[in-house]
Structure formats: C-alpha cells, structure tokens
Design a protein around this motif. Sequence first.
Motif, PDB file in Angstrom:
ATOM      1  N   PHE A  28      20.001  -2.743  44.279  1.00 18.05           N
ATOM      2  CA  PHE A  28      19.403  -2.309  43.017  1.00 18.05           C
ATOM      3  C   PHE A  28      20.502  -2.214  41.967  1.00 18.05           C
ATOM      4  N   TRP A  29      20.387  -3.035  40.920  1.00 17.48           N
ATOM      5  CA  TRP A  29      21.438  -3.104  39.913  1.00 17.48           C
ATOM      6  C   TRP A  29      20.848  -3.207  38.516  1.00 17.48           C
ATOM      7  N   ALA A  30      21.706  -2.931  37.540  1.00 17.23           N
ATOM      8  CA  ALA A  30      21.351  -3.074  36.122  1.00 17.23           C
ATOM      9  C   ALA A  30      22.427  -3.946  35.472  1.00 17.23           C
ATOM     10  N   PRO A  31      22.048  -4.786  34.512  1.00 13.85           N
ATOM     11  CA  PRO A  31      22.998  -5.736  33.929  1.00 13.85           C
ATOM     12  C   PRO A  31      24.178  -5.106  33.194  1.00 13.85           C
ATOM     13  N   TRP A  32      24.026  -3.921  32.662  1.00 22.40           N
ATOM     14  CA  TRP A  32      25.068  -3.272  31.877  1.00 22.40           C
ATOM     15  C   TRP A  32      25.952  -2.356  32.711  1.00 22.40           C
ATOM     16  N   PRO A  66      28.846  -1.218  35.067  1.00 18.17           N
ATOM     17  CA  PRO A  66      30.136  -1.693  35.567  1.00 18.17           C
ATOM     18  C   PRO A  66      30.281  -1.571  37.092  1.00 18.17           C
ATOM     19  N   LYS A  67      29.659  -0.554  37.695  1.00 16.82           N
ATOM     20  CA  LYS A  67      29.707  -0.413  39.156  1.00 16.82           C
ATOM     21  C   LYS A  67      28.978  -1.569  39.831  1.00 16.82           C
ATOM     22  N   CYS A  68      27.864  -1.983  39.232  1.00 13.01           N
ATOM     23  CA  CYS A  68      27.100  -3.111  39.775  1.00 13.01           C
ATOM     24  C   CYS A  68      27.922  -4.391  39.673  1.00 13.01           C
ATOM     25  N   ARG A  69      28.575  -4.561  38.549  1.00 15.58           N
ATOM     26  CA  ARG A  69      29.421  -5.745  38.342  1.00 15.58           C
ATOM     27  C   ARG A  69      30.545  -5.769  39.388  1.00 15.58           C
ATOM     28  N   ALA A  70      31.086  -4.594  39.711  1.00 13.01           N
ATOM     29  CA  ALA A  70      32.149  -4.511  40.705  1.00 13.01           C
ATOM     30  C   ALA A  70      31.640  -4.825  42.115  1.00 13.01           C
ATOM     31  N   GLN A  71      30.356  -4.604  42.370  1.00  9.89           N
ATOM     32  CA  GLN A  71      29.762  -4.887  43.679  1.00  9.89           C
ATOM     33  C   GLN A  71      29.357  -6.345  43.833  1.00  9.89           C
ATOM     34  N   MET A  75      19.391  -9.727  32.561  1.00  9.43           N
ATOM     35  CA  MET A  75      19.477  -9.876  34.014  1.00  9.43           C
ATOM     36  C   MET A  75      19.955 -11.284  34.375  1.00  9.43           C
ATOM     37  N   LYS A  76      19.381 -12.283  33.712  1.00  6.12           N
ATOM     38  CA  LYS A  76      19.787 -13.672  33.968  1.00  6.12           C
ATOM     39  C   LYS A  76      21.259 -13.880  33.623  1.00  6.12           C
ATOM     40  N   ASP A  77      21.703 -13.300  32.520  1.00  9.07           N
ATOM     41  CA  ASP A  77      23.111 -13.413  32.120  1.00  9.07           C
ATOM     42  C   ASP A  77      24.025 -12.786  33.177  1.00  9.07           C
ATOM     43  N   PHE A  78      23.648 -11.627  33.694  1.00 10.47           N
ATOM     44  CA  PHE A  78      24.440 -10.940  34.717  1.00 10.47           C
ATOM     45  C   PHE A  78      24.607 -11.828  35.950  1.00 10.47           C
ATOM     46  N   VAL A  79      23.504 -12.410  36.427  1.00  9.76           N
ATOM     47  CA  VAL A  79      23.547 -13.268  37.612  1.00  9.76           C
ATOM     48  C   VAL A  79      24.491 -14.445  37.372  1.00  9.76           C
ATOM     49  N   SER A  80      24.380 -15.053  36.210  1.00  8.18           N
ATOM     50  CA  SER A  80      25.226 -16.196  35.866  1.00  8.18           C
ATOM     51  C   SER A  80      26.696 -15.794  35.755  1.00  8.18           C
TER      52      SER A  80
END
Length: 197
Positions: A93-97, A99-104, A133-138
């Motif tokens: 479970f993540w959100a695009p903004w 930073p912890k999600c980005r680190a995972q 969300m699409k930007d985060f995945v990319s």
Amino acid sequence: MRARTFLPAVLAAALLTVTGCGSDGGTDSGGDAQAAPPKASSSAPSGEGEGEGEGDGADKAQVPEALNFTGTTVDGRPFDAKTLAGKPTVLWFWAPWCPKCRAQAAETAKVAADHQGNANVLGVAGLDKNAAMKDFVSQTGTDNFTHLSDESGEVWKRFGVTEQSRYVILDKDGKTVYEGVLPGGEGLAGKVAGLTG
C-alpha cells in the motif's frame, strides 16, 4: 416466449450455486486474516489480471475471502484479485508523494522479480490521483508487477490500512501472516522466501 427466458435463468442460477460452493472452502483460511470485513465492495468490475500466468493458479486453487475483490490498474485495466489465489501474495500500500514508499520501491520490485511465478506482488496505490500513481510507477521502475489505482480507498479499507507505506503479506491460503511497515523494504525478501520454501 416466457419458457425461453425461464430456462436460461434456471441454468444461470444452477451455475452460480455450483460456482459459489467451490469458492466457499477458501473462506475459512481467509476468515482468520487480520483484514477488514470481507463485504467491502470494489470500485471496478472484475476482469483478468495483467500477468499471463496469473489465472492458472486461481483455476486450481480455491479463492479465499481475502482475495475476493476487484479493481482497476493504474493503466486502466480491470483486475480481479482471484487471479492471485494459490500463491503467497504481498500487497504493498503506497502513495505517490510518499518518500518512504519511494524508498521501498527498489526492494519491492526486486522481490517481485525474484519470486515471479512463486509469489504475487500487488501494489495498491491510494491517497492521490491516477496520473500521479502512473508517474510513480514509471519513475521508480516498479512496472514489473501490477499496481491498482485505489483512489476511492476500497482495497485499503478492506485490509484495514490507514496509512501509506504498509505491507500486508498473505500466505497461499489467503491468511495474513504479516502487516506493517518495512523501512526501505528491508526484510521483505526474507518474509516472502519463508512462504515460498
């Protein structure tokens, strides 16, 4: 004319009864899971998963209640969680903004690649709009596994998730074996390896 519509209706009801009996066996396994009430509805119609072999496990395995939901991927495709049945599953479970999600992201993508075919990894994005969300995945290189766009929060509610950067790990029977935060994804590989043998 009435007989023509009656017979198909009776056949459909019989098929639903037989199909329903086949999937009830998995409810006991998922019923003990630490998930929100299983009656939560989804925001999208059911459909096929993105991966080519994903449906094979669902055909052979009974579907636990925990995987009885549908959604839409960040790419706009319908998704049915029943395609995950029969294998351990990581719900991230993540959100695009976040930073912890980005680190995972890197570790989660690595685990998805390393365990492809033996375990499922499903990203569940929320707390923002689908474009982000699409930007985060990319941007994070996590496009090697499926991500749901859960803008309405239905899947988050279903699993009782109230904050981003959370993992829910289910065993092959749909029982929750871990729920929590793994900073940087540390420990995720070991948890999944323990379930896949």
